[in-house]
Design an enzyme around this catalytic site. Structure first.
Site, mmCIF file in Angstrom:
data_model
loop_
_atom_site.group_PDB
_atom_site.id
_atom_site.type_symbol
_atom_site.label_atom_id
_atom_site.label_comp_id
_atom_site.label_asym_id
_atom_site.label_seq_id
_atom_site.Cartn_x
_atom_site.Cartn_y
_atom_site.Cartn_z
ATOM 1 C CE1 TYR A 1 13.765 24.883 19.627
ATOM 2 C CE2 TYR A 1 12.271 24.257 21.394
ATOM 3 C CZ TYR A 1 13.498 24.132 20.770
ATOM 4 O OH TYR A 1 14.441 23.287 21.275
ATOM 5 N NE ARG B 1 10.400 29.335 36.522
ATOM 6 C CZ ARG B 1 10.058 28.709 35.403
ATOM 7 N NH1 ARG B 1 9.298 27.632 35.443
ATOM 8 N NH2 ARG B 1 10.472 29.153 34.231
ATOM 9 N NE ARG C 1 8.794 32.730 21.657
ATOM 10 C CZ ARG C 1 9.606 33.778 21.750
ATOM 11 N NH1 ARG C 1 9.180 34.969 21.422
ATOM 12 N NH2 ARG C 1 10.837 33.622 22.179
ATOM 13 C CB SER D 1 3.200 29.388 35.779
ATOM 14 O OG SER D 1 2.910 28.735 34.548
ATOM 15 C CG ASP E 1 2.344 31.043 13.991
ATOM 16 O OD1 ASP E 1 2.985 30.024 14.344
ATOM 17 O OD2 ASP E 1 2.276 32.072 14.694
ATOM 18 C CE1 TYR F 1 2.163 27.167 28.386
ATOM 19 C CE2 TYR F 1 3.652 26.400 30.104
ATOM 20 C CZ TYR F 1 3.094 26.241 28.850
ATOM 21 O OH TYR F 1 3.438 25.179 28.071
ATOM 22 C CG HIS F 2 2.867 25.195 33.990
ATOM 23 N ND1 HIS F 2 3.805 26.094 34.447
ATOM 24 C CD2 HIS F 2 3.537 24.324 33.199
ATOM 25 C CE1 HIS F 2 5.001 25.763 33.950
ATOM 26 N NE2 HIS F 2 4.865 24.696 33.199
ATOM 27 C CE LYS G 1 0.429 24.557 26.589
ATOM 28 N NZ LYS G 1 0.262 24.170 25.171
ATOM 29 C CB THR H 1 3.639 21.545 29.657
ATOM 30 O OG1 THR H 1 4.584 21.528 30.732
ATOM 31 C CG2 THR H 1 2.433 22.353 30.110
#
Lengths: 413, 413
Positions: free
Chosen positions: A11, A326, A35, A179, A31, A181-182, A185, A144
């Site tokens: 994106y 969430r 995704r 999460s 890449d 994911y977070h 990071k 993020t």
């Protein structure tokens, strides 16, 4: 400048590649199409019809006369990425090459482990390859704002001066990621900070807010150059999703009260910020952290903004408050410092009716491509069942039914 | 109580298993023998001749009349660990089942990635299996004081009250881990904190100091029950290594100035602390953090203590300041709060001549087993070359030569 873009088919990665190519840089995209594969797995798709990376590069050559290099492979394969880096010898590496979805990481155990292993190991490999022969190179890493969570104090840019029991230090800002994911990071950020310290490499860690918009100067040049527009509950970020829901006549899905406040920015500002970081590199050994967003909104505030903008186009958009899938505060303090990129010269594009309008137009153009069944959240943070290996998510969680039962339109609420 | 001990074949895991077995608990040990395999890889070994897990369990049955269950497998294999957990249904899981060496994680890229993947994924799997059907179970997880680094403020137990720009919050204590191993533990801590929040599971994260000693009430019962004693530069913790170096007539290797200050504790206090955490479990949803150590020493101070204790046994021990292979402050503030375990009733064994003496005696008993070539550090934090797959570390880094050149005895310095 020789610029390597990891995740350059994504994106933000693809618009970034064209942005730097336009400006005369030598751009090399890497890449592994993770995704695109996730779209197949989840039976989701970009609303905009994106072309293959080869077609994009071909179209870019036709339109601009410029060449973007590419290599297909995964960052978790050290032999691959270290070879690419050693051959191209980038001066800057822009690292978008990670899984980027909180709900995706919360689908089940396998997706949590995949997200953390993929992101952490890939990033470690990049750091190691930099340390082993590319120590002058500058890493611009996408993190993020979600790493910080929602503390009851102002969020600083990466570090905070703490006075405690009569002593002082400047320490990494405490993080409360929301999460798996977070959490990946945060692990990346910590690994980067350490790598800068021991190896003297240079890094800029961009804690980015929620990005909206799909048009940049380059994507507009040719339909084949467009970037993806996600609207499903796994990959779609809030404003993009709301616009599409409004245009489709579906309720805009606000989780819980919608008081969740976050930082947001226009996709064009992402490119400008990454450019500012690239052209003003960190010092050797410095791990610089920027908070990369331009405005704060509550999720409900954003939905109301879209509702009002849609009304001007005679679209009656409704807001649906869903039971929040969430685990997060829905009413909280949020104030994050974001001055470092402004100090470097960022000229923000603030959110306006025009932008929302252009998103609505884009949506209408491609409305027949929309898969409405992917709009509702199907992943609950509180669940913890283990998926059978290889079972598609949709069949495991029953993509269609459960969330719909939670729907309460604003009128009813 | 049904207690599962992950890593129950290790330095602390095995004594912990016997400790709880003695006290009438139903103990189930899980191990994948990663630590024994690392010995083969690195051509290192425990100074004490440890028996196989089967022999240990057999000997324990003979000596105590009690049964310790066991299962061999790895935590990164979810099918294995979730089955073991679901069948045994532990009320407490004591999690030592991770790679635990900073130098090991810094050998090269492969060891860094292995350490982070093994620890993070194994721990994630345990959390997931708890969430998927064992939400009452209490996780007692071994972390390390090294997660905190050496901030210039007092280190609190896991959380710190911060007042910032007129607002207040209690936030996770900012961490500055000093190796890829320590970084894996920080990632674990963050994952655990999040799992408690979303799934309401209960956890105690023990930030343990450097453990010394080898004798517990149970290991003393029979030679076959002894636990391992590491002295090499990869696995040997400071005090253990110094005692052995002194007994062997080798210089005690202090890295740099030796002003590095850390928390330390006796192995018997490790068992007592783990028992206190186990018998006083965290609440549902609570992620409790204890700093688990009893005294602070500088590394040089510790070496001097061993030198003095050795002198009383007519051993002339010398101190060698090596160029520091690590990247760390050698002269810094360090003051860490550690009252929570004392509040629960911990009666510390403070470091004394007697303990040092007993370590020296143990060393003399097994002196012929010592491999002197493993004593000197061979892993430098600043290096970043990638090892060839499968190449033994010794042959890659040349285990014998380089560090010896850095040797400067105290008399010369």
């Amino acid at each position: 400048m020789r610029i390597m873009i990891l995740g350059g088919d994504g994106y933000l990665g693809w618009p970034t590649a064209m942005y730097f190519s336009t400006r005369g840089h030598d751009v090399h995209v890497v890449d592994n199409f993770a995704r695109r594969k996730a779209d197949e797995e989840l039976q989701a798709d970009s609303l905009t019809p994106i072309r293959s990376l080869d077609e994009r590069i071909h179209a870019w050559r036709e339109v601009s006369g410029k060449e973007i290099r590419s290599a297909v492979g995964t960052l978790t394969d050290y032999e691959f990425i270290s070879r690419e880096m050693n051959e191209f010898r980038p001066e800057t590496i822009i690292h978008y090459g990670e899984l980027r979805s909180a709900p995706y990481s919360m689908i089940d155990r396998e997706h949590a482990v995949y997200t953390q292993q993929n992101n952490i190991t890939g990033n470690l490999n990049v750091l190691w390859a930099m340390a082993d022969g590319l120590r002058e190179c500058h890493l611009v890493k996408l993190g993020t704002m979600g790493e910080y969570g929602t503390p009851n104090i102002d969020i600083e840019e990466g570090y905070i001066d703490i006075e405690h029991k009569g002593r002082k230090d400047r320490l990494p800002f405490p993080k409360q990621p929301g999460s798996f994911y977070h959490l990946s990071k945060v692990a990346d950020s910590n690994n980067i900070m350490f790598a800068c310290k021991i190896w003297g490499i240079r890094a800029t860690d961009l804690n980015q807010g929620v990005v909206y918009g799909v048009e940049t100067d380059e994507t507009k040049l040719d339909e084949r150059l467009c970037t993806r527009l996600d609207y499903d509950a796994i990959w779609g970020t809030a404003l993009n999703r709301f616009c599409i829901q409004a245009a489709l006549g579906e309720p805009m899905t606000v989780y819980g009260k919608g008081g969740q406040t976050r930082g947001f920015l226009d996709i064009r500002d992402t490119l400008a910020c990454v450019e500012l970081a690239t052209m003003n590199p960190a010092d050797r050994g410095e791990c610089r952290v920027f908070n990369q967003f331009t405005e704060q909104f509550s999720v409900l505030g954003l939905a109301e903004m879209v509702r009002d903008a849609a009304a001007k186009r005679d679209i009656k958009a409704t807001i649906a408050h869903l039971d929040n899938p969430r685990v997060e505060l829905e009413d909280h303090y949020f104030n994050a410092v974001h001055t470092k990129l402004l100090d470097l010269g960022l000229q923000p594009h603030f959110l306006s009716d025009t932008l929302v309008d252009s998103l609505l137009v884009t949506t209408e153009t491609y409305a027949t491509r929309a898969r409405r069944e992917t709009l509702l959240p199907d992943v609950n943070w509180r669940d913890a069942s283990d998926a059978k290996a290889g079972a598609p998510v949709a069949s495991k969680n029953g993509n269609q039914a459960p969330a719909a039962e939670m729907l309460v339109t604003e009128a009813e609420a």
